[in-house]
Motif scaffolding. Structure first.
Motif, PDB file in Angstrom:
ATOM      1  N   GLY A  57       0.801  -1.216   0.000  1.00 18.99           N
ATOM      2  CA  GLY A  57       0.000   0.000   0.000  1.00 18.99           C
ATOM      3  C   GLY A  57       0.835   1.268   0.000  1.00 18.99           C
ATOM      4  O   GLY A  57       0.409   2.302   0.521  1.00 18.99           O
ATOM      5  N   LEU A  58       2.043   1.209  -0.603  1.00 17.21           N
ATOM      6  CA  LEU A  58       2.956   2.351  -0.646  1.00 17.21           C
ATOM      7  C   LEU A  58       3.305   2.692  -2.084  1.00 17.21           C
ATOM      8  O   LEU A  58       3.163   1.856  -2.989  1.00 17.21           O
ATOM      9  N   SER A  59       3.772   3.905  -2.320  1.00 18.38           N
ATOM     10  CA  SER A  59       4.344   4.220  -3.615  1.00 18.38           C
ATOM     11  C   SER A  59       5.737   3.604  -3.664  1.00 18.38           C
ATOM     12  O   SER A  59       6.367   3.365  -2.617  1.00 18.38           O
ATOM     13  N   GLU A  60       6.229   3.322  -4.860  1.00 22.88           N
ATOM     14  CA  GLU A  60       7.554   2.718  -4.961  1.00 22.88           C
ATOM     15  C   GLU A  60       8.624   3.649  -4.382  1.00 22.88           C
ATOM     16  O   GLU A  60       9.590   3.204  -3.761  1.00 22.88           O
ATOM     17  N   ARG A  61       8.443   4.945  -4.553  1.00 25.47           N
ATOM     18  CA  ARG A  61       9.417   5.898  -4.016  1.00 25.47           C
ATOM     19  C   ARG A  61       9.425   5.865  -2.483  1.00 25.47           C
ATOM     20  O   ARG A  61      10.487   5.903  -1.861  1.00 25.47           O
ATOM     21  N   THR A  62       8.231   5.789  -1.876  1.00 28.66           N
ATOM     22  CA  THR A  62       8.160   5.734  -0.414  1.00 28.66           C
ATOM     23  C   THR A  62       8.810   4.464   0.114  1.00 28.66           C
ATOM     24  O   THR A  62       9.555   4.491   1.105  1.00 28.66           O
ATOM     25  N   LEU A  63       8.538   3.329  -0.557  1.00 26.65           N
ATOM     26  CA  LEU A  63       9.153   2.078  -0.129  1.00 26.65           C
ATOM     27  C   LEU A  63      10.669   2.164  -0.246  1.00 26.65           C
ATOM     28  O   LEU A  63      11.401   1.732   0.657  1.00 26.65           O
ATOM     29  N   ALA A  64      11.153   2.724  -1.361  1.00 28.93           N
ATOM     30  CA  ALA A  64      12.595   2.848  -1.550  1.00 28.93           C
ATOM     31  C   ALA A  64      13.223   3.700  -0.450  1.00 28.93           C
ATOM     32  O   ALA A  64      14.300   3.368   0.073  1.00 28.93           O
ATOM     33  N   ARG A  65      12.538   4.775  -0.085  1.00 30.68           N
ATOM     34  CA  ARG A  65      13.063   5.660   0.953  1.00 30.68           C
ATOM     35  C   ARG A  65      13.110   4.949   2.309  1.00 30.68           C
ATOM     36  O   ARG A  65      14.098   5.055   3.048  1.00 30.68           O
ATOM     37  N   ARG A  66      12.055   4.193   2.633  1.00 27.13           N
ATOM     38  CA  ARG A  66      12.029   3.483   3.916  1.00 27.13           C
ATOM     39  C   ARG A  66      13.080   2.378   3.952  1.00 27.13           C
ATOM     40  O   ARG A  66      13.722   2.154   4.979  1.00 27.13           O
ATOM     41  N   MET A  67      13.249   1.693   2.840  1.00 26.01           N
ATOM     42  CA  MET A  67      14.260   0.633   2.794  1.00 26.01           C
ATOM     43  C   MET A  67      15.660   1.219   2.957  1.00 26.01           C
ATOM     44  O   MET A  67      16.494   0.678   3.681  1.00 26.01           O
ATOM     45  N   GLN A  68      15.903   2.344   2.314  1.00 30.47           N
ATOM     46  CA  GLN A  68      17.220   2.976   2.416  1.00 30.47           C
ATOM     47  C   GLN A  68      17.503   3.409   3.854  1.00 30.47           C
ATOM     48  O   GLN A  68      18.617   3.245   4.362  1.00 30.47           O
ATOM     49  N   SER A  69      16.477   3.934   4.528  1.00 38.16           N
ATOM     50  CA  SER A  69      16.672   4.401   5.903  1.00 38.16           C
ATOM     51  C   SER A  69      16.970   3.254   6.856  1.00 38.16           C
ATOM     52  O   SER A  69      17.569   3.447   7.917  1.00 38.16           O
ATOM     53  N   GLN A  70      16.541   2.012   6.481  1.00 41.30           N
ATOM     54  CA  GLN A  70      16.773   0.848   7.337  1.00 41.30           C
ATOM     55  C   GLN A  70      17.878  -0.056   6.809  1.00 41.30           C
ATOM     56  O   GLN A  70      18.085  -1.172   7.301  1.00 41.30           O
ATOM     57  N   GLY A  71      18.596   0.431   5.777  1.00 42.24           N
ATOM     58  CA  GLY A  71      19.712  -0.334   5.243  1.00 42.24           C
ATOM     59  C   GLY A  71      19.305  -1.603   4.533  1.00 42.24           C
ATOM     60  O   GLY A  71      20.040  -2.603   4.543  1.00 42.24           O
ATOM     61  N   LEU A  72      18.135  -1.597   3.897  1.00 39.93           N
ATOM     62  CA  LEU A  72      17.629  -2.782   3.202  1.00 39.93           C
ATOM     63  C   LEU A  72      17.836  -2.657   1.703  1.00 39.93           C
ATOM     64  O   LEU A  72      17.690  -1.570   1.130  1.00 39.93           O
TER      65      LEU A  72
END
Length: 359
Positions: free
Chosen positions: A259-274
């Motif tokens: 339920g996220l935009s791809e950009r939002t998911l990318a940003r969250r993954m980057q912040s958690q080192g994923l």
């Protein structure tokens, strides 16, 4: 942060409704479990509460087939919001993937796993109990519910190829035959239902991609309310593992499922080192090792099921993961298993000799 395992009221009501069908009032079951009627107003129960409820229901009904009967009578209400997603899924296999993804919305009491084979697949249930041990009736109810759920979501009777339990039989054999209508085995390595791939991959009558997307968004919001932000990695791993038997997972599809935009998911993954590619690679590795250890499927079939276009690509990836070829790794595992079995037999023989009376 560790979350307390819990179960939704929809599954609790399934147990109480089954007892009522057998003539036992809810109040009687609750009293036997040491629970209050006010507890029914809670949104979820601790996992140990449901363990007590199961044991109390079996005690009150005095029915050795209680778990089978409770599970075989499940319907959409037993799965709350997840039921809408199941009915709009494209196939039964995809619907089981949805259960894997949103299992927490129903119960933290276990997880499902699909072990794909050449012409059939095992739907395996791994229970997760709390401080109190689960009643064996709970396990029987879950496998009976798998068959019941498959029947109502496909709108036709579903007969498994085989069913097995890791526990001994509780009631008469005819009770299991009446529910599953197939061979049933006990005291096996795992508890699961074997379904044909044709059954798992048939198109479902109510498949609706647009409706499914709407339900996904709502389910994601409910799931987010139960999960801390740092659970993103586990959410992605669960989703990727569920998608692998269907198609190679992509980050855009993962974002859509969450339920996220791809950009939002990318940003969250980057912040958690994923890194999404690394998560997919790890999931492929785990699935490959499991398939090689637990089945006799061909290496080409395993590689193809994991999204490798060519056997050579799978071979190189497996060598990178383990330092061995798939065939060499499988042979080594078989040798270890044979050695362990031989060692166990030798220990058993030695024990019997020590216990034997002198001649």
């Amino acid at each position: 942060m560790t979350l307390q395992a819990s179960v939704s009221m929809s599954w609790i009501n399934t147990v109480l409704a089954a007892a009522e069908r057998m003539g036992v009032a809810r109040a009687q079951v609750l009293a036997a479990a040491g629970l209050e009627h006010e507890d029914l107003s809670l949104e979820r129960w601790p996992i140990d509460h449901i363990a007590r409820l199961w044991r109390a229901a079996v005690q009150c009904t005095q029915d050795p087939g209680f778990g089978l009967k409770a599970g075989s009578l499940v319907g959409p209400a037993s799965f709350n919001v997840v039921s809408f997603l199941l009915q709009s899924a494209p196939t039964l296999r995809a619907a089981i993937g949805i259960v894997q993804q949103y299992q927490r919305l129903i119960s933290d009491g276990g997880r499902f796993q699909i072990i794909a084979q050449e012409s059939s697949s095992w739907v395996v249930y791994h229970p997760r109990q709390g401080t109190l041990a689960f009643s064996p009736h709970q396990i029987e109810a879950v496998l009976a519910a798998v068959v019941a759920f498959a029947s109502w979501v496909t709108a036709q009777p579903i007969t498994p190829m085989r069913v097995q339990f890791s526990q001994p039989a509780i009631g008469p054999v005819q009770g299991y035959r009446a529910v599953f209508r197939c061979p049933v085995e006990f005291e096996q390595a795992f508890s699961g239902v074997l379904l044909s791939n044709a059954t798992l991959d048939m198109a479902l009558p109510q498949a609706d991609a647009q409706l499914a997307q709407m339900h996904h968004q709502y389910a994601q919001a409910r799931l987010a309310a139960l999960s801390p932000p740092q659970a993103l990695a586990q959410q992605l791993r669960s989703w990727i593992a569920a998608q692998l038997p269907v198609a190679v997972p992509s980050r855009s599809h993962a974002a859509q499922a969450l339920g996220l935009s791809e950009r939002t998911l990318a940003r969250r993954m980057q912040s958690q080192g994923l890194d999404f590619s690394s998560l997919v690679d790890q999931a492929r590795r785990d699935a490959a090792l499991q398939a090689l250890a637990q089945s006799t499927r061909s290496l080409a079939d395993i590689g193809q099921s994991l999204g490798f276009a060519e056997p050579s690509t799978f071979w190189r990836a497996f060598r990178r993961w383990t330092g061995q070829t798939p065939a060499a790794w499988r042979a080594a595992q078989a040798t270890k298993a044979a050695g362990a079995a031989s060692s166990g037999a030798a220990r058993g023989a030695a024990t019997r000799l020590r216990r034997a009376p002198p001649a």
